[in-house]
Design a protein around this motif. Structure first.
Motif, PDB file in Angstrom:
ATOM      1  N   THR A   7      -7.386  16.358  -2.424  1.00  0.00           N
ATOM      2  CA  THR A   7      -6.491  15.583  -1.560  1.00  0.00           C
ATOM      3  C   THR A   7      -5.075  15.633  -2.119  1.00  0.00           C
ATOM      4  O   THR A   7      -4.861  15.915  -3.296  1.00  0.00           O
ATOM      5  CB  THR A   7      -6.950  14.116  -1.453  1.00  0.00           C
ATOM      6  N   VAL A  15      -0.558  11.549  -0.752  1.00  0.00           N
ATOM      7  CA  VAL A  15      -1.476  10.631  -0.065  1.00  0.00           C
ATOM      8  C   VAL A  15      -2.123   9.684  -1.073  1.00  0.00           C
ATOM      9  O   VAL A  15      -2.284   8.486  -0.809  1.00  0.00           O
ATOM     10  CB  VAL A  15      -2.546  11.415   0.721  1.00  0.00           C
ATOM     11  N   GLN A  16      -2.504  10.201  -2.229  1.00  0.00           N
ATOM     12  CA  GLN A  16      -3.085   9.347  -3.278  1.00  0.00           C
ATOM     13  C   GLN A  16      -2.098   8.268  -3.705  1.00  0.00           C
ATOM     14  O   GLN A  16      -2.460   7.096  -3.891  1.00  0.00           O
ATOM     15  CB  GLN A  16      -3.489  10.208  -4.476  1.00  0.00           C
ATOM     16  N   TRP A  37      -1.803   5.768  -0.928  1.00  0.00           N
ATOM     17  CA  TRP A  37      -3.033   4.976  -0.801  1.00  0.00           C
ATOM     18  C   TRP A  37      -3.040   3.857  -1.841  1.00  0.00           C
ATOM     19  O   TRP A  37      -3.353   2.697  -1.518  1.00  0.00           O
ATOM     20  CB  TRP A  37      -4.261   5.864  -0.957  1.00  0.00           C
ATOM     21  N   LEU A  38      -2.710   4.192  -3.087  1.00  0.00           N
ATOM     22  CA  LEU A  38      -2.706   3.177  -4.140  1.00  0.00           C
ATOM     23  C   LEU A  38      -1.626   2.120  -3.907  1.00  0.00           C
ATOM     24  O   LEU A  38      -1.819   0.940  -4.233  1.00  0.00           O
ATOM     25  CB  LEU A  38      -2.491   3.833  -5.502  1.00  0.00           C
ATOM     26  N   VAL A  93      -2.349   0.952   0.580  1.00  0.00           N
ATOM     27  CA  VAL A  93      -3.690   0.596   1.060  1.00  0.00           C
ATOM     28  C   VAL A  93      -4.407  -0.344   0.105  1.00  0.00           C
ATOM     29  O   VAL A  93      -5.079  -1.289   0.546  1.00  0.00           O
ATOM     30  CB  VAL A  93      -4.539   1.870   1.298  1.00  0.00           C
ATOM     31  N   LEU A  94      -4.281  -0.114  -1.187  1.00  0.00           N
ATOM     32  CA  LEU A  94      -4.991  -0.949  -2.159  1.00  0.00           C
ATOM     33  C   LEU A  94      -4.687  -2.437  -1.996  1.00  0.00           C
ATOM     34  O   LEU A  94      -5.601  -3.270  -2.137  1.00  0.00           O
ATOM     35  CB  LEU A  94      -4.650  -0.482  -3.581  1.00  0.00           C
TER      36      LEU A  94
END
Length: 242
Positions: free
Chosen positions: A83, A87-88, A91-92, A95-96
């Motif tokens: 990935t 994006v990672q 996300w962290l 989204v987290l």
């Protein structure tokens, strides 16, 4: 490229930066960019140490762990290799918190970079361990060493020398990837450059300096890794003599 060529390029890059800092058109930008470079270096240093630790743990878990642990190690490696780092990072950061876990931007940056680089590094570590001749394992068994003792005393020291060159490349890639952390409001080198450019519109001047600063740091990393490789090789050679 030989060590002398790399050192020559480093001296040239530093010389250019020093010269540019004396010119009126560049002088005002240098303090701001160097402040951003300090943040970039901090992120790179911390993430590099964590990435190496994640890589060692994941590689050993994949090679010698119990089946569930091997599966988890494989999931970690494939997920972070398969990935996008951007994006990672998002996300962290975005989204987290939806799961009740809010992290500071600096922590997110270090965690994302170290997990991503550690996943790639785990394959480097695994390949290096598997490249050690099988006779080394047989010799350790002959003197009644446990697997842990053999790894610590015989296998990993030899594998380390094989790991250093690819890890040098990974650390440089990590350094360049720090530019992405500007997107989560961290005032790194790239963030400072974009900020200055939006105010002054001196695109050529600002990003020429940024280019040279990144080049200087990457050349310094290359020299450090070459030095470590030489020291490790000499240490292993002395060990074999004794």
């Amino acid at each position: 490229m030989g060590a002398r060529s790399i050192i020559g390029m480093l001296v040239g890059a530093i010389g250019l930066l020093a010269w540019f800092s004396t010119l009126e058109r560049f002088r005002a930008f240098m303090p701001v960019l160097l402040h951003g470079a300090e943040t970039t270096l901090r992120i790179t240093a911390i993430a590099s140490v964590l990435a190496f630790a994640f890589a060692i743990i994941a590689a050993l878990a994949r090679l010698y762990g119990l089946l569930p642990i091997r599966w988890l190690a494989r999931v970690y490696i494939e997920m972070f290799r398969g990935t996008s780092l951007l994006v990672q990072l998002f996300w962290l950061y975005f989204v987290l918190p939806e799961f009740g876990m809010s992290l500071a931007p600096f922590t997110v940056a270090v965690l994302a970079l170290s997990l991503n680089t550690g996943a790639y590094g785990a394959e480097v570590v695994r390949a290096a361990i598997e490249a050690v001749p099988s006779g080394q394992w047989e010799a350790s068994t002959a003197v009644n060493m446990t697997r842990t003792q053999a790894l610590r005393r015989i296998i990993l020291p030899q594998a380390l020398i094989l790991m250093i060159p690819p890890w040098g490349n990974l650390f440089i890639e990590l350094l360049k990837a720090t530019a992405l952390v500007s997107l989560i409001t961290i005032p790194d080198l790239t963030f400072r450059a974009l900020e200055l450019n939006s105010i002054t519109l001196k695109t050529i001047d600002i990003f020429t300096l940024v280019l040279l600063i990144y080049l200087t740091i990457s050349l310094m990393l290359t020299i450090i890794m070459r030095g470590l490789e030489g020291a490790a090789s000499r240490g292993l050679a002395r060990g074999r003599v004794h």
